[in-house]
Design an enzyme around this catalytic site. Sequence first.
Site, PDB file in Angstrom:
ATOM      1  N   HIS A 139     -11.028  15.294 -24.996  1.00 31.38           N
ATOM      2  CA  HIS A 139     -12.441  15.577 -25.259  1.00 31.38           C
ATOM      3  C   HIS A 139     -12.700  16.250 -26.590  1.00 31.38           C
ATOM      4  O   HIS A 139     -13.850  16.512 -26.939  1.00 31.38           O
ATOM      5  CB  HIS A 139     -13.027  16.457 -24.149  1.00 31.38           C
ATOM      6  CG  HIS A 139     -13.324  15.695 -22.897  1.00 31.38           C
ATOM      7  ND1 HIS A 139     -14.525  15.062 -22.674  1.00 31.38           N
ATOM      8  CD2 HIS A 139     -12.563  15.456 -21.818  1.00 31.38           C
ATOM      9  CE1 HIS A 139     -14.494  14.464 -21.493  1.00 31.38           C
ATOM     10  NE2 HIS A 139     -13.314  14.685 -20.946  1.00 31.38           N
ATOM     11  N   LYS A 429     -29.176  11.432 -24.209  1.00 31.49           N
ATOM     12  CA  LYS A 429     -30.299  11.856 -23.361  1.00 31.49           C
ATOM     13  C   LYS A 429     -31.610  11.843 -24.160  1.00 31.49           C
ATOM     14  O   LYS A 429     -32.645  11.357 -23.682  1.00 31.49           O
ATOM     15  CB  LYS A 429     -30.059  13.271 -22.825  1.00 31.49           C
ATOM     16  CG  LYS A 429     -28.802  13.444 -21.995  1.00 31.49           C
ATOM     17  CD  LYS A 429     -28.529  14.939 -21.737  1.00 31.49           C
ATOM     18  CE  LYS A 429     -27.119  15.190 -21.258  1.00 31.49           C
ATOM     19  NZ  LYS A 429     -26.749  16.632 -21.298  1.00 31.49           N
TER      20      LYS A 429
HETATM   21  C1  LIG Z   1     -25.927  17.373 -22.032  1.00 31.41           C
HETATM   22  C2  LIG Z   1     -25.725  18.808 -21.950  1.00 31.41           C
HETATM   23  C3  LIG Z   1     -24.796  19.442 -22.793  1.00 31.41           C
HETATM   24  C4  LIG Z   1     -23.992  18.700 -23.821  1.00 31.41           C
HETATM   25  O1  LIG Z   1     -24.766  18.549 -24.996  1.00 31.41           O
HETATM   26  P1  LIG Z   1     -24.105  17.995 -26.344  1.00 31.41           P
HETATM   27  O2  LIG Z   1     -25.241  17.886 -27.306  1.00 31.41           O
HETATM   28  O3  LIG Z   1     -23.501  16.684 -26.006  1.00 31.41           O
HETATM   29  O4  LIG Z   1     -23.094  18.999 -26.778  1.00 31.41           O
HETATM   30  C5  LIG Z   1     -24.636  20.806 -22.708  1.00 31.41           C
HETATM   31  N1  LIG Z   1     -25.361  21.549 -21.819  1.00 31.41           N
HETATM   32  C6  LIG Z   1     -26.267  20.968 -21.002  1.00 31.41           C
HETATM   33  C7  LIG Z   1     -27.034  21.840 -20.064  1.00 31.41           C
HETATM   34  C8  LIG Z   1     -26.486  19.597 -21.031  1.00 31.41           C
HETATM   35  O5  LIG Z   1     -27.384  19.035 -20.206  1.00 31.41           O
END
Ligand SMILES: *Cc1c(COP(=O)(O)O)cnc(C)c1O
Length: 509
Positions: A139, A429
């Site tokens: 990762h 997202k």
């Molecule tokens: C999706 C998510 C992450 C990861 O975000 P990145 O931008 O991919 O680092 C971290 N915390 C929460 C609460 C999330 O929903």
Amino acid sequence: VNIDVPGYGQPTKNRLRLFDLASVDDGLVPGSSIDFDKTKIAKNLTLFLYPDDSDEQGRLLRIYQEYFMVSNAAQLLIDEAVERGSNLHDLADYAVVQINDTHPTMVIPELIRLLTTEHDIEFDEAVTIVRSMVAYTNHTILAEALEKWPLASLQKVSPAIADIIVKLDEVAKAEHDDPRVAIIDEHDTVHMAHMDIHFGFSINGVAALHTKILEDTELHPFYEIYPEKFSNKTNGITFRRWIHGANPALASLLDDVIGTDWRSTGDLSKLAEFVDDKDVLERLAATKTEAKAIMRQFMALEQGVTIPSNAIIDVQVKRIHEYKRQQMLALYIIWKYLDIKNGNKPKHPVTIIFGGKAAPAYTIAQDIIHLILTLSQWIANDPDVAPYLQVVMIENYNVTAAERVIPAADISEQISLASKEASGTSNMKFMLNGALTLCTLDGANVEIAELVGDENIYTFGASSKQVEQLYADGTYNAGALYRKPGIKLLVDFITNPAFMATGNAERLQ
Ligand SMILES: *Cc1c(COP(=O)(O)O)cnc(C)c1O
């Protein structure tokens, strides 16, 4: 505790199994503190997901946690396989273990321990069985996140596991006499990822660029030995949470415009037919307004912050880390503040929202958070600028907060230093929820940019190749960049006496 996880529109379900100890004692943590007696393993084992591991006791606790979870899972896996008819010589026909980052790596020696000591299988055969049933997902390439434990610490937690790791190291060294791929190095440090790669049948990165960097650079000696083990599996996110659940207005518009198949297939391509459909575009814009209203209500309720209804919502939510460069967005805020101060008032007010957690002992992350909070207060107290610019830090950023803020975003900040973000998932997202992406060509941003086309994404900055070249040449000079007038003005703002008096001078310095 078992939790059923049903599939979308499916009769089948998966089962999530959670392990805990009855002896754990919440009373060990006073109030909202993160300080507690780290020596009382039976009482503190599952109190914190990622306890501070900046000292020896903290590191031991982490190893105990990892071993507890892995041993429970391995015992359950074997019991269930036997129940389904396995004679354990054929265990690999019944189960696969996906080692998700290095944290569960001890499942390799633990399965070998259980097979040899409790089920009468010879060591060599146990190694062969495990080698055909475990796979590893990498990762990150950040050195501080790739676990390395002193052999002595592993011995303290489980002498039996440490003994098996020593034997596995001998097996690996007999096969590949190269110190770069050793499991135990000359300082008696155990490299967990190396154990995963030697004893797993497959290793994957989480985005095309990340996998390429693993193969060409970070794990190159392993790629030379086991090219067939390497593959890419670009991360994904679930539509059920990030559209169906988080953005009901968008979900029902999609149902209306392209039918409901997208809910199970994830295929949104039919939407492209409506690219010039004024009615659909207007309804799409209305879903953004609706999502903003939900987010504004959430922020008002949770932390008493009022966000203007007509504000452009510019968001960076993710763990706080130097490589993700929240500090760069903070410098942009200073630039924007000075620009407004100089009379360039934006047409719409701009609200910049940060959210994120950080490792408990990560002092620079705390300093970055402090800078953002000080900017927030400084700007709110300046009547010339406050009507046009607002800085908000989400308290206790978590998935619930993410479900409220991501659908409301106009701008998605994905500005990591190229080569450092393995994949990213909030980039996906936000894109799914109709934010405009401002990004570097890092992690899965590269694949998103290829899919949406240059006209639908805003990319900037050095490429990962250029960044790697700067490391190779050793020519990057932060001081020289700082002395450029445009940047010096912004950095020096942080240490001007009035600003420092608003916050904590030592942290800002
Ligand atoms: C999706 C998510 C992450 C990861 O975000 P990145 O931008 O991919 O680092 C971290 N915390 C929460 C609460 C999330 O929903």
